[in-house]
Write a protein that holds these residues in place. Structure first.
Motif, mmCIF file in Angstrom:
data_model
loop_
_atom_site.group_PDB
_atom_site.id
_atom_site.type_symbol
_atom_site.label_atom_id
_atom_site.label_comp_id
_atom_site.label_asym_id
_atom_site.label_seq_id
_atom_site.Cartn_x
_atom_site.Cartn_y
_atom_site.Cartn_z
ATOM 1 N N ILE A 80 -6.254 -4.867 -30.414
ATOM 2 C CA ILE A 80 -6.306 -5.097 -31.859
ATOM 3 C C ILE A 80 -5.132 -4.422 -32.548
ATOM 4 O O ILE A 80 -4.438 -5.019 -33.385
ATOM 5 C CB ILE A 80 -7.642 -4.580 -32.436
ATOM 6 N N LEU A 81 -4.875 -3.156 -32.194
ATOM 7 C CA LEU A 81 -3.783 -2.432 -32.832
ATOM 8 C C LEU A 81 -2.426 -2.866 -32.308
ATOM 9 O O LEU A 81 -1.396 -2.429 -32.828
ATOM 10 C CB LEU A 81 -3.973 -0.931 -32.626
ATOM 11 N N GLY A 82 -2.418 -3.710 -31.262
ATOM 12 C CA GLY A 82 -1.157 -4.292 -30.824
ATOM 13 C C GLY A 82 -0.701 -5.401 -31.749
ATOM 14 O O GLY A 82 0.461 -5.805 -31.715
ATOM 15 N N ALA A 83 -1.610 -5.901 -32.583
ATOM 16 C CA ALA A 83 -1.267 -6.980 -33.512
ATOM 17 C C ALA A 83 -1.253 -6.517 -34.957
ATOM 18 O O ALA A 83 -0.540 -7.074 -35.780
ATOM 19 C CB ALA A 83 -2.253 -8.138 -33.358
ATOM 20 N N ILE A 84 -2.063 -5.499 -35.272
ATOM 21 C CA ILE A 84 -2.088 -5.001 -36.651
ATOM 22 C C ILE A 84 -1.390 -3.639 -36.703
ATOM 23 O O ILE A 84 -1.110 -3.032 -35.664
ATOM 24 C CB ILE A 84 -3.536 -4.870 -37.174
ATOM 25 N N ALA A 85 -1.130 -3.187 -37.889
ATOM 26 C CA ALA A 85 -0.435 -1.915 -38.076
ATOM 27 C C ALA A 85 -1.442 -0.776 -38.187
ATOM 28 O O ALA A 85 -2.582 -0.972 -38.605
ATOM 29 C CB ALA A 85 0.428 -1.967 -39.331
ATOM 30 N N HIS A 86 -1.004 0.425 -37.794
ATOM 31 C CA HIS A 86 -1.843 1.599 -37.989
ATOM 32 C C HIS A 86 -1.984 1.900 -39.477
ATOM 33 O O HIS A 86 -3.067 2.266 -39.943
ATOM 34 C CB HIS A 86 -1.232 2.798 -37.264
ATOM 35 N N VAL A 87 -0.885 1.752 -40.206
ATOM 36 C CA VAL A 87 -0.883 1.964 -41.663
ATOM 37 C C VAL A 87 -0.075 0.836 -42.301
ATOM 38 O O VAL A 87 0.960 0.425 -41.765
ATOM 39 C CB VAL A 87 -0.264 3.329 -42.042
ATOM 40 N N THR A 88 -0.543 0.320 -43.424
ATOM 41 C CA THR A 88 0.145 -0.756 -44.139
ATOM 42 C C THR A 88 0.422 -0.327 -45.564
ATOM 43 O O THR A 88 -0.472 0.137 -46.279
ATOM 44 C CB THR A 88 -0.709 -2.044 -44.149
ATOM 45 N N VAL A 89 1.676 -0.497 -45.984
ATOM 46 C CA VAL A 89 2.089 -0.205 -47.354
ATOM 47 C C VAL A 89 2.359 -1.534 -48.046
ATOM 48 O O VAL A 89 3.149 -2.352 -47.558
ATOM 49 C CB VAL A 89 3.355 0.674 -47.393
ATOM 50 N N SER A 90 1.694 -1.773 -49.155
ATOM 51 C CA SER A 90 1.893 -3.013 -49.916
ATOM 52 C C SER A 90 2.133 -2.674 -51.379
ATOM 53 O O SER A 90 1.885 -1.554 -51.831
ATOM 54 C CB SER A 90 0.682 -3.941 -49.775
ATOM 55 N N GLY A 91 2.609 -3.657 -52.119
ATOM 56 C CA GLY A 91 2.903 -3.453 -53.527
ATOM 57 C C GLY A 91 1.745 -3.842 -54.414
ATOM 58 O O GLY A 91 0.799 -4.513 -53.981
ATOM 59 N N ILE A 92 1.821 -3.436 -55.659
ATOM 60 C CA ILE A 92 0.788 -3.805 -56.620
ATOM 61 C C ILE A 92 0.863 -5.303 -56.928
ATOM 62 O O ILE A 92 -0.141 -5.985 -57.105
ATOM 63 C CB ILE A 92 0.917 -2.981 -57.909
ATOM 64 N N GLY A 93 2.105 -5.835 -56.982
ATOM 65 C CA GLY A 93 2.287 -7.261 -57.235
ATOM 66 C C GLY A 93 2.371 -8.045 -55.934
ATOM 67 O O GLY A 93 1.810 -7.656 -54.902
#
Length: 427
Positions: free
Chosen positions: A73-86
Motif C-alpha cells: 500500500i505504501l509503495g503506491a501512496i505517500a507517507h505524508v502528502t502536502v496539498s494546497g488550500i486551492g
C-alpha cells in the motif's frame, strides 16, 4: 537433645540449593512406581510446547501479512502528502525544498491527481496521477513493479500513459494501444460545454499486487496532466520517510514550517481504519490462542494433583521434620514451574525455527503436492509471509509462564494442607 523434644530443622544441602528447589527437582525424576505421573508430566511439556509454537507461528504469519500489506500500500501512496488550500500548491518548489530539509524525509515529489474516464475497447473509471518520472522513485515503488515499459517514457508532451495491470485488462489494451482519457473539465464550444478529452498511448503496465491500485490507477507525465486539467502547478507533494511510524510528528513539523496555506495529511489519515482492523485481528487471535495454552496448562494441574496424592507420605514426613506449609508449597511449585519452563523453551525454539523457515516449508509442500497454498489467481499475496518479532515472543513467554505459575498454586496449596497424622495412618 532427646528425640522429640524439638522439631528437626531441615537445612539446604551442601550444593548451595534451597531445600524446596532440591526436593522439587528430585520429584521430577521418575521412579518405577510413578511412571504414569512422569508420562503426564511429559504430555504437559509437549502440550505447552505445541501451544507456544502455534501461537508464535500464527503471530509471525499475521505480522508478515501486515508488513506485506503496508509495503504494497505504501509503495503506491505517500507517507505524508502536502496539498494546497486551492486547486494547486502555491510556490511548490519552496514547499519541496522545505520538505526535503525536514528530518526523516527521504524524498519529495510533486504530482497532479484527478478522477477520469478511460475509453478503449471497454470503458472504465480511474485515478489519473501526473508524476515527474525522475522524482517518483524517491516516494514510491511503482518503478520496481513494472510488468512492461518504464516510467521514464512519461515525458512532457509525449501523451503516454502507464496503466495498472487490472485496469489494462479491463480496458482491453496493451503496450502500444490507444486510450482516450476524459477529465471533468469542460470547454465552451458552439455546440455547448463539452468535457476535455485526449488520446494517450499505453507505454507501460505495472502490478503492485493490490486491487485498489492495479485496477484504478494510471500514470502520466505531470506536465501532460496539468495541461489536460488546465492547471498551472501540481495538486500536491508526496513525501517518503525513513520510518513511516514518524509520519504524524513529521506532518506536525511541516505544518509549523509551511504555514496555513498548506494542508498536510499522513498515510494514517487515509488508511488508519484498515491497519487498525489488522491490529485488532492480531490481538483477538492472540487472546484465542492464549486460551489454547490455558487448556494445555490444565494437564499440568492434573499432573501435580496426582503427584501430591502419590507423595502424601513424603509430605507428612517432611512436615514432622519441621518443614512449613510454605516450604511444601514451594516444593511442588518448583516442579510445576519447571515443566512450564521446559515447555516454553521447546515451544520458543520450535516456533522461532518454524516462523523463520515457514515460507520455504510452504513452498516445499506446494512443490510436493502440486497445489498452491495461496493461488495467485485468487489472492494478491501469493506467498505466505512470515515475520518473527521478538516482542511477540516475549509476550507469549510471559503469558505462558504466568499460566504455568497459576496452575501450580492450587495443587501446591493442597499439598501444604496435608495432615501428617492422617497421611501416615496407613503407612
Amino acid at each position: 537433645m532427646p528425640f522429640g523434644t524439638a522439631p528437626l530443622k531441615l537445612r539446604s544441602t551442601g550444593m548451595f540449593r534451597p531445600l524446596e528447589l532440591f526436593i522439587g527437582l528430585r520429584y521430577t525424576r521418575a521412579k518405577r512406581r510413578n511412571q504414569f505421573i512422569s508420562f503426564i508430566s511429559t504430555v504437559s511439556i509437549v502440550c505447552i510446547a505445541i501451544s507456544v509454537t502455534a501461537l508464535i507461528t500464527v503471530m509471525s504469519v499475521m505480522n508478515g501479512f501486515d508488513s506485506e500489506l503496508r509495503t504494497r500500500i505504501l509503495g503506491a501512496i505517500a507517507h505524508v502528502t502536502v496539498s494546497g488550500i486551492g486547486e494547486t500548491v502555491q510556490d511548490w518548489p519552496r514547499a519541496v525544498k522545505v520538505a526535503e530539509g525536514t528530518g526523516h524525509v527521504l524524498g519529495a515529489a510533486p504530482y497532479v491527481e484527478t478522477q477520469a474516464f478511460l475509453q478503449a475497447r471497454r470503458p472504465s473509471g480511474a485515478v489519473i496521477r501526473g508524476i515527474v518520472p525522475s522524482l517518483e522513485p524517491k516516494v514510491s515503488d511503482i518503478d520496481k513493479h513494472m510488468v512492461s515499459g518504464k516510467l521514464t517514457d512519461l515525458t512532457d508532451r509525449s501523451w503516454k500513459i502507464v496503466l495498472g495491470r487490472e485496469l489494462a485488462l479491463t480496458l482491453g489494451v496493451d503496450v502500444g494501444d490507444k486510450v482516450t482519457v476524459v477529465v471533468p473539465q469542460f470547454t465552451a464550444t458552439p455546440m455547448g460545454a463539452v468535457p476535455k478529452l485526449r488520446s494517450f498511448t499505453v507505454s507501460g503496465v505495472f502490478e503492485l499486487g493490490m486491487q485498489e491500485y492495479d485496477a484504478n490507477l494510471a500514470l502520466v507525465s505531470m506536465e501532460d496532466a496539468q495541461r489536460l486539467n488546465g492547471l498551472d502547478g501540481p495538486t500536491g507533494i508526496r513525501l517518503k520517510l525513513d520510518d513511516m511510524r514518524l509520519a504524524f510528528p513529521v506532518a506536525r513539523t511541516l505544518v509549523n514550517q509551511l504555514g496555513q496555506a498548506y494542508r498536510v495529511e499522513t498515510w494514517m489519515d487515509t488508511h488508519s481504519n484498515f491497519f487498525s482492523a489488522i491490529e485488532m485481528e492480531k490481538r483477538v487471535m492472540f487472546i484465542i490462542l492464549s486460551l489454547i495454552i490455558l487448556v494445555a496448562v490444565i494437564n499440568l494441574i492434573s499432573m501435580l494433583m496426582m503427584l501430591v496424592t502419590d507423595k502424601q507420605a513424603d509430605i507428612a514426613i517432611l512436615r514432622t521434620l519441621g518443614s512449613t506449609p510454605r516450604s511444601i508449597m514451594g516444593m511442588f511449585m518448583v516442579q510445576g514451574v519447571l515443566v512450564g519452563i521446559v515447555g516454553i523453551a521447546f515451544g520458543v525454539l520450535l516456533g522461532a525455527v518454524l516462523s523463520i523457515n515457514l515460507p520455504v516449508i510452504v513452498k516445499g509442500i506446494e512443490h510436493v503436492t502440486g497445489k498452491s497454498f495461496l493461488s495467485p489467481d485468487v489472492y494478491y499475496i501469493s506467498e505466505l509471509p512470515s515475520q518473527l518479532m521478538w516482542s511477540d515472543v516475549g509476550w507469549v513467554v510471559v503469558v505462558t509462564f504466568l499460566f504455568a505459575l497459576l496452575a501450580t498454586l492450587y495443587p501446591a496449596w493442597r499439598a501444604s494442607r496435608t495432615q501428617p497424622a492422617q497421611a501416615l495412618r496407613y503407612e
